[in-house]
Design an enzyme around this catalytic site. Structure first.
Site, short mmCIF file in Angstrom:
data_model
loop_
_atom_site.label_atom_id
_atom_site.label_comp_id
_atom_site.label_asym_id
_atom_site.label_seq_id
_atom_site.Cartn_x
_atom_site.Cartn_y
_atom_site.Cartn_z
N HIS A 20 -4.25 -15.11 9.76
CA HIS A 20 -3.55 -13.83 9.92
C HIS A 20 -4.48 -12.70 10.37
CE1 HIS A 20 -0.03 -15.75 8.31
NE2 HIS A 20 -0.72 -16.15 7.27
N PRO B 298 0.77 -1.23 0.00
CA PRO B 298 0.00 0.00 0.00
C PRO B 298 0.81 1.29 0.00
CG PRO B 298 -1.03 -1.61 1.41
CD PRO B 298 0.26 -2.20 0.95
N GLU B 299 0.52 2.12 -0.96
CA GLU B 299 1.05 3.47 -1.04
C GLU B 299 -0.17 4.39 -1.05
OE1 GLU B 299 3.99 3.82 -4.18
OE2 GLU B 299 4.35 1.68 -4.10
N ARG C 274 2.54 -10.35 7.40
CA ARG C 274 3.92 -10.14 7.89
C ARG C 274 4.01 -9.45 9.23
NH1 ARG C 274 6.83 -8.81 2.16
NH2 ARG C 274 6.09 -10.69 1.19
N LYS D 74 0.48 7.47 4.22
CA LYS D 74 0.09 6.07 4.25
C LYS D 74 -0.53 5.67 5.59
CE LYS D 74 4.02 5.22 1.22
NZ LYS D 74 5.37 4.66 1.15
N ARG E 183 16.01 -1.00 -2.27
CA ARG E 183 14.82 -1.57 -2.89
C ARG E 183 15.02 -1.86 -4.36
NH1 ARG E 183 12.58 2.86 -0.07
NH2 ARG E 183 12.73 2.09 2.01
#
Length: 292
Positions: A103, A2-3, A122, A55, A282
């Site tokens: 999760h 997500p951005e 995560r 964000k 990245r």
DNA sequence: CGAGGTACCTGACAGC
DNA sequence: TGCTGTCAGGTACCTC
């Protein structure tokens, strides 16, 4: 991952989903994801609005508390209940099967038989419960740079004008791609949109920001706004497990210009191939023919 | 100030 | 089949 377009897509969905709902019960299954405050304090309160700062999502409640949420890479909010629109393209696969799932770390039980699930594979994302009046004092938000798009639900009074962008770019020696992703300089741009914006502008991601000419600055500014708008138009990009508040994937991944396109032909007509390099920690994708 | 590395965490996928 | 290793990335934190 997500951005700005993905988080804004979540925000719009949550605003619709949670409108008028009252929290009846909170089931926190993974305590470490709540970094501050107590979700129990929201029981009995009504959701009054959903905001976004870069964000970071902010859910406001009638008792003057707010939840701050950063979903990082794999966090999801999925709502089930009476405010769910008809014709939803719910992706059971992306939300991890039946809810609650393996999760699912928080279950908000709402009135009118509503449910809001917070999932995060995560476990990088976090939630904080703080006083609503303290939201804009929170470090990440107070230090957030201006946002490229003037959107409802963001601090639009401070959006990124071309003048501000030129000022930021011309003053920094940092590699332009790293600068674009620096949240304290520009709010909301991450790896996908930084890669695609630099391609669209024809700028090499490795160049020092202050080496970029006036006309390139303008092209890059337009490109940042353009790719973010495209992302938003398509409901975000589903690269890992992104879904909106109703469990639907985004569509921008079908329109990536260079992001994750290593070895593919350049979408320009140069005949080159998309290369992948490591930059700022990245994966960075670009066309060395089109981007100078 | 900038650059570069690591940590956090799990799943997907490649290679053997 | 099943193991091992690598990669993915937003942000904080650390060192140089």
């Amino acid at each position: 991952m997500p951005e700005l377009p993905e988080v804004e897509t979540i925000r719009m969905g949550l605003a619709q989903a949670l409108a008028g709902h009252i929290v009846e019960n909170v089931d926190l299954r993974l305590k470490k994801i709540v970094l501050e405050g107590n979700l129990e304090d929201l029981v009995g309160s009504e959701v009054t609005g959903v905001r976004r700062f870069g964000k970071v999502l902010v859910i406001d409640f009638s008792n003057n508390l707010s939840i701050l949420v950063h979903v990082k890479l794999t966090g999801q909010f999925v709502y089930l209940g009476p405010n769910r629109p008809s014709g939803v393209n719910f992706s059971s696969k992306l939300v991890g099967g039946n809810l609650p799932g393996k999760h699912t770390h928080v279950i908000f039980r709402l009135d009118k038989n509503g449910r809001l699930y917070y999932n995060d594979i995560r476990q990088f994302g976090w939630l904080r419960v703080i006083l609503t009046e303290k939201v804009e004092e929170f470090k990440f938000i107070s230090e957030l740079g201006p946002e490229p798009l003037a959107l409802e639900g963001a601090k639009s009074a401070d959006f990124l004008t071309l003048e501000k962008f030129k000022n930021i770019v011309s003053k920094s020696k940092t590699k332009i791609k790293v600068l674009l992703m620096n949240q304290t300089k520009i709010g909301g741009v991450g790896n996908i949109y930084a890669n695609d914006a630099l391609f669209l502008a024809g700028v090499d991601p490795r160049r020092p920001a202050n080496s970029i000419s006036q006309s390139e600055q303008s092209r890059l500014y337009d490109a940042v706004l353009e790719v973010l708008s495209r992302g938003l138009k398509h409901g975000g990009a589903t690269e890992l497990n992104f879904v909106n508040a109703f469990g639907e994937p985004g569509g921008y991944q079908k329109y990536f210009l260079v992001y994750s396109q290593e070895g593919e032909s350049c979408p320009g007509k140069c005949g080159g191939k998309i290369e992948k390099i490591w930059l700022g920690g990245r994966g960075t994708y670009f066309c060395s023919v089109c981007q100078r």
